[in-house]
Design an enzyme around this catalytic site. Sequence first.
Site, mmCIF file in Angstrom:
data_model
loop_
_atom_site.group_PDB
_atom_site.id
_atom_site.type_symbol
_atom_site.label_atom_id
_atom_site.label_comp_id
_atom_site.label_asym_id
_atom_site.label_seq_id
_atom_site.Cartn_x
_atom_site.Cartn_y
_atom_site.Cartn_z
ATOM 1 N N LYS A 1 4.325 -6.480 4.319
ATOM 2 C CA LYS A 1 4.051 -5.089 3.936
ATOM 3 C C LYS A 1 3.743 -4.275 5.188
ATOM 4 O O LYS A 1 3.347 -4.838 6.207
ATOM 5 C CB LYS A 1 2.912 -4.998 2.903
ATOM 6 C CG LYS A 1 1.593 -5.592 3.246
ATOM 7 C CD LYS A 1 0.602 -4.698 3.909
ATOM 8 C CE LYS A 1 0.501 -3.355 3.268
ATOM 9 N NZ LYS A 1 -0.386 -2.481 4.114
ATOM 10 N N THR B 1 0.871 -1.185 0.000
ATOM 11 C CA THR B 1 0.000 0.000 0.000
ATOM 12 C C THR B 1 0.909 1.237 0.000
ATOM 13 O O THR B 1 1.403 1.619 -1.049
ATOM 14 C CB THR B 1 -0.977 -0.007 1.194
ATOM 15 O OG1 THR B 1 -0.245 -0.173 2.394
ATOM 16 C CG2 THR B 1 -2.014 -1.100 1.042
ATOM 17 N N THR C 1 -1.405 -1.246 7.203
ATOM 18 C CA THR C 1 -1.689 -2.446 7.972
ATOM 19 C C THR C 1 -0.467 -3.299 7.780
ATOM 20 O O THR C 1 0.130 -3.302 6.723
ATOM 21 C CB THR C 1 -2.927 -3.191 7.392
ATOM 22 O OG1 THR C 1 -4.100 -2.688 8.005
ATOM 23 C CG2 THR C 1 -2.840 -4.673 7.622
ATOM 24 N N SER D 1 -7.381 14.234 1.742
ATOM 25 C CA SER D 1 -8.006 15.509 1.399
ATOM 26 C C SER D 1 -7.278 16.190 0.252
ATOM 27 O O SER D 1 -6.295 15.713 -0.249
ATOM 28 C CB SER D 1 -8.054 16.405 2.621
ATOM 29 O OG SER D 1 -6.849 16.346 3.335
ATOM 30 N N GLU E 1 6.276 5.151 7.526
ATOM 31 C CA GLU E 1 5.933 6.355 6.764
ATOM 32 C C GLU E 1 6.831 7.523 7.143
ATOM 33 O O GLU E 1 6.895 7.926 8.295
ATOM 34 C CB GLU E 1 4.461 6.676 6.974
ATOM 35 C CG GLU E 1 3.599 5.641 6.265
ATOM 36 C CD GLU E 1 2.138 5.698 6.651
ATOM 37 O OE1 GLU E 1 1.325 5.302 5.802
ATOM 38 O OE2 GLU E 1 1.828 6.120 7.765
ATOM 39 N N ASN F 1 0.239 11.382 6.153
ATOM 40 C CA ASN F 1 -0.996 11.056 6.863
ATOM 41 C C ASN F 1 -1.976 12.211 6.970
ATOM 42 O O ASN F 1 -3.148 12.007 7.265
ATOM 43 C CB ASN F 1 -0.664 10.509 8.250
ATOM 44 C CG ASN F 1 -0.084 9.123 8.133
ATOM 45 O OD1 ASN F 1 -0.757 8.215 7.654
ATOM 46 N ND2 ASN F 1 1.164 8.968 8.510
#
Lengths: 413, 413
Positions: B184, B158, B195, B413, B285, B408
């Site tokens: 992952k 992802t 996840t 948005s 991340e 994040n």
Amino acid sequence: MSDAISPLAPKKQPKMPAIDGVRIATAQAGIKYKGRTDLLAMVFDEGTTAAGVFTRSLCPSAPVDFCRQNLTGGKARILVVNSGNANAFTGKKGRETTAATGKAASKAAGCGESEVFLASTGVIGEPLDPAKFSHLLEGMVKEADATGWAEAGKAIMTTDTYPKYATAKVMLGDVEVTINGIAKGAGMIAPDMATMLSFVATDAPIDAPALQDMLSKGVGKTFNSVTVDSDTSTSDTLMLFATGAAEKRGAPRISDPKDARLAQFRRALNKMLKNLALQVVRDGEGARKQVEITVTGAKSSRSAKRIALSIANSPLVKTAVAGEDANWGRVVMAVGKAGEPADRDLLDIWFGDIRVAHQGERDPAYSENATSDYMKRDEVVIRVDIGLGRGKATVWTCDLTKEYVAINGDYRS
Amino acid sequence: MSDAISPLAPKKQPKMPAIDGVRIATAQAGIKYKGRTDLLAMVFDEGTTAAGVFTRSLCPSAPVDFCRQNLTGGKARILVVNSGNANAFTGKKGRETTAATGKAASKAAGCGESEVFLASTGVIGEPLDPAKFSHLLEGMVKEADATGWAEAGKAIMTTDTYPKYATAKVMLGDVEVTINGIAKGAGMIAPDMATMLSFVATDAPIDAPALQDMLSKGVGKTFNSVTVDSDTSTSDTLMLFATGAAEKRGAPRISDPKDARLAQFRRALNKMLKNLALQVVRDGEGARKQVEITVTGAKSSRSAKRIALSIANSPLVKTAVAGEDANWGRVVMAVGKAGEPADRDLLDIWFGDIRVAHQGERDPAYSENATSDYMKRDEVVIRVDIGLGRGKATVWTCDLTKEYVAINGDYRS
């Protein structure tokens, strides 16, 4: 310190009245900051009672240890607060500093050493040399006056972008008494340069045990319900002083915390604690939005509060709010990780008045556009109903922005 | 998904060998992503045993519930994983999707529905339509082959910036067996788009209870000792499959987890779980640095792990590492807030080999320059000795950067 004032700062500061029995002085000791005050002395008339609530950290600062010990006496004559150095994780030297400062303060105020209270905020792990400021205390006590409140909040600031003040008048028996409070943030902690400190004073005549009872109960839904970054300072200190000067004007002396005449005072105090706590949140490092999180329908109010704090401390929820994204999936995640009773298929979630999830699924009636508009506000309310019981809690936090990372990542290097 | 590959990515990927009894196919189902694979089928020969460890979230995804139920049978014939939609917080529809997918997979693989395992990762709260991919399963089972491993890691990505692979050969009795694993991340969770999923397969003949025992014990010091952002996914899934095909070549069948012949296999498996877990951390991340945190001298190893995780999850410690700041004051703060036995005056703290704090004070011998140089590395080791007992634990995390907030906060948005 940031140059830019938080967009969530109060539009105007309250005018702080005098409190009978309290005199204040500030000074530029140059402990770390230049060109600003960094030392506060709050001098109390004889008969002043004290109460305090401190960090739950198991590695508290030397001033916290010092205050905890003196609080057993329940009496206060002088409070000395410095910014620029937290005197935390300073070992034996730290205790020598609080002892030397306590001695100098008691001499200056003409009181016993057990009537002195100390707080320090700023860099952690660096020895704080009492010689930098203890010689100033005698002069400060002499020049201290009742009008010093407006300066008091400024002297204790670290990464705060604005000083935090609150004031209230309330009836005790048939007599009006005053409560004043100041506070500083600006992370729930940022040990280099923050720590939550708050000092509240009143002229109401309240005995120390009753004062302590009221303060201990008051923090639960106020200072202990706010979080900026889930980190707990070694130095968090909230103290309440009651000079009792209003007794001369006929206010009744209160010794029983259950005394019905305290009800109005208690409400006003709790409202002030909440006001000051929210000012801390609204000045959280990098904060652009205030977030209120209410959890209802939990198994107990303790469980509700744990779930609410799990949501409030989730970096993913906080970054989503910063991105103006009504990301209820992350709210579910934070409910799930709280470790408290919850059933996915019973969860309802609202952003403001918009129900975005109902009984474990996206609410079919939920409008993405209306929610996007709502998220643009600078005060966001998230509500979660767990659907299992009657436990309820509200906590407050702020969003997590790139500025938080910049403030805390670029700070020392 | 980020375009830039993490600077902590492995310099090269291992060449993944075949595992006798495992065939793999991937497909582009277009569930959310376009122009890349998003569906993985791993097909197992008859006799394959299975073990699994899942999220501790109390709001798990529908596929997690599905796997937990089927795991009681201990047998696996097919694993189906999709990326792009997590099928989490999807209520009744979510269960209908897993039921429909389970049925289609069992038909395709010619096995019982209890021999099917499912995992989903991606957007949370959006219904996952099984019609988008279940019709592909029959063709995938037909075309699946033993060489598919190199593609398997890509189909489940992802926000990962690189696919995660590990492989090992190890002796079981007198016979060499193979273990392959994929994983992952990329947050410990980012419910919109992450996840932690990991799937490991071997040709070793190991009965399901022994396999489960080994996996359950193996996660403690590996997958359960890493954290990216303290957030726990609704979907975390780690599964281990053993085809038993090596039995034909003379490998002994193992049914007792205490069997001495398992020792080498267990070590290799644990090493692989750690390797894959660290690959997840190194692709956290926005991660720019890997942080290893070891706590020694705690009252117990459980206490040591709690303290280590308190440090690893502290936003202030993580931002300090991002800023290359050896800010040991924040480490003290995180020790203090862990709620575990600790005495400030006994704490020693190291960054790498440099002792920065000794018995509650700054180490007088500590060189700020050497420490600054150390902090520039992309792997930082923090060690804390509590000085109270013999409890010890190591956890791994990454730094907290502005990119984390960007990924994040700007995601939806």
